[in-house]
Design a protein around this motif. Sequence first.
Motif, PDB file in Angstrom:
ATOM      1  N   ALA A 143       0.823  -1.212   0.000  1.00 33.22           N
ATOM      2  CA  ALA A 143       0.000   0.000   0.000  1.00 33.22           C
ATOM      3  C   ALA A 143       0.858   1.263   0.000  1.00 33.22           C
ATOM      4  CB  ALA A 143      -0.927   0.007   1.213  1.00 33.22           C
ATOM      5  N   THR A 144       2.012   1.194   0.652  1.00 36.88           N
ATOM      6  CA  THR A 144       2.879   2.373   0.713  1.00 36.88           C
ATOM      7  C   THR A 144       3.882   2.421  -0.428  1.00 36.88           C
ATOM      8  OG1 THR A 144       4.380   1.224   2.225  1.00 36.88           O
ATOM      9  CG2 THR A 144       2.659   2.586   3.219  1.00 36.88           C
ATOM     10  N   GLY A 145       3.847   1.418  -1.310  1.00 35.10           N
ATOM     11  CA  GLY A 145       4.708   1.426  -2.480  1.00 35.10           C
ATOM     12  C   GLY A 145       6.086   0.840  -2.261  1.00 35.10           C
ATOM     13  N   GLY A 146       6.300   0.157  -1.151  1.00 37.66           N
ATOM     14  CA  GLY A 146       7.602  -0.447  -0.863  1.00 37.66           C
ATOM     15  C   GLY A 146       7.755  -1.816  -1.509  1.00 37.66           C
ATOM     16  N   SER A 147       8.945  -2.367  -1.354  1.00 37.70           N
ATOM     17  CA  SER A 147       9.248  -3.686  -1.898  1.00 37.70           C
ATOM     18  C   SER A 147       8.983  -4.761  -0.843  1.00 37.70           C
ATOM     19  CB  SER A 147      10.716  -3.754  -2.326  1.00 37.70           C
ATOM     20  OG  SER A 147      11.053  -5.076  -2.699  1.00 37.70           O
ATOM     21  N   ILE A 148       8.335  -5.832  -1.260  1.00 41.27           N
ATOM     22  CA  ILE A 148       8.042  -6.926  -0.332  1.00 41.27           C
ATOM     23  C   ILE A 148       9.118  -8.009  -0.365  1.00 41.27           C
ATOM     24  CG2 ILE A 148       5.564  -6.519  -0.389  1.00 41.27           C
ATOM     25  CD1 ILE A 148       5.369  -8.970  -2.267  1.00 41.27           C
ATOM     26  N   VAL A 149      10.113  -7.871  -1.217  1.00 41.24           N
ATOM     27  CA  VAL A 149      11.167  -8.883  -1.357  1.00 41.24           C
ATOM     28  C   VAL A 149      11.866  -9.157  -0.026  1.00 41.24           C
ATOM     29  CG1 VAL A 149      13.355  -9.453  -2.499  1.00 41.24           C
ATOM     30  CG2 VAL A 149      11.466  -8.477  -3.818  1.00 41.24           C
ATOM     31  N   PRO A 150      12.282  -8.133   0.745  1.00 40.72           N
ATOM     32  CA  PRO A 150      12.925  -8.428   2.027  1.00 40.72           C
ATOM     33  C   PRO A 150      12.010  -9.186   2.994  1.00 40.72           C
ATOM     34  CG  PRO A 150      13.255  -6.119   1.455  1.00 40.72           C
ATOM     35  CD  PRO A 150      12.304  -6.699   0.462  1.00 40.72           C
ATOM     36  N   LEU A 151      10.717  -8.871   2.967  1.00 39.14           N
ATOM     37  CA  LEU A 151       9.768  -9.559   3.848  1.00 39.14           C
ATOM     38  C   LEU A 151       9.636 -11.028   3.478  1.00 39.14           C
ATOM     39  CD1 LEU A 151       7.014  -6.805   3.970  1.00 39.14           C
ATOM     40  CD2 LEU A 151       8.652  -7.373   5.766  1.00 39.14           C
ATOM     41  N   ILE A 152       9.612 -11.308   2.194  1.00 43.80           N
ATOM     42  CA  ILE A 152       9.498 -12.695   1.744  1.00 43.80           C
ATOM     43  C   ILE A 152      10.784 -13.451   2.053  1.00 43.80           C
ATOM     44  CG2 ILE A 152       9.265 -14.172  -0.296  1.00 43.80           C
ATOM     45  CD1 ILE A 152       7.239 -12.157  -1.373  1.00 43.80           C
TER      46      ILE A 152
END
Length: 167
Positions: A143-152
Amino acid sequence: MHKENYMRICYILTFIIASYINVYAGADTVKVPLFRQYFHDKVNIEQRICDKADGKQDFMLHIGSNDEINLRVTDVLFRKVDELQDWVETNKDISTNNDKIRFLSYLENSLRLFRIAWKKKEILPVEFPQLMHHIEANLITQATGGSIVPLINQAPYPIAKINADVF
């Protein structure tokens, strides 16, 4: 005559208090536009199918003999997922109708993929709260436009696999 007036006042006060309670209770609910209700219904249907995955649909997910764990998983399945649906509707970062539908689809797919992975024994049902924690973090990041790669990358494999498939 005095008793009748007293009873009339009691009825009026009771009616006013009851009306106030209904208005106050209704104030904290989120209004979902009709054209998005279908997508909320799809999430709700997935919740019920997940509930039924333990053998019966009783709004209690029984994954083992420990009642505390069962309550935690059930709480996440119903309360947390409902909160996320409300969050999608009220979040200012998700402004367009298509974005809200996309985020609701993320929730629906998360539940579906969890249920399928549970059935295939690729994920333990006790991991569901952790999965939903990661899904929530990914939704906020998206929603804030960040990258989800580190979370995954930091999630355990079964959870990361579902996250990668959803997002």
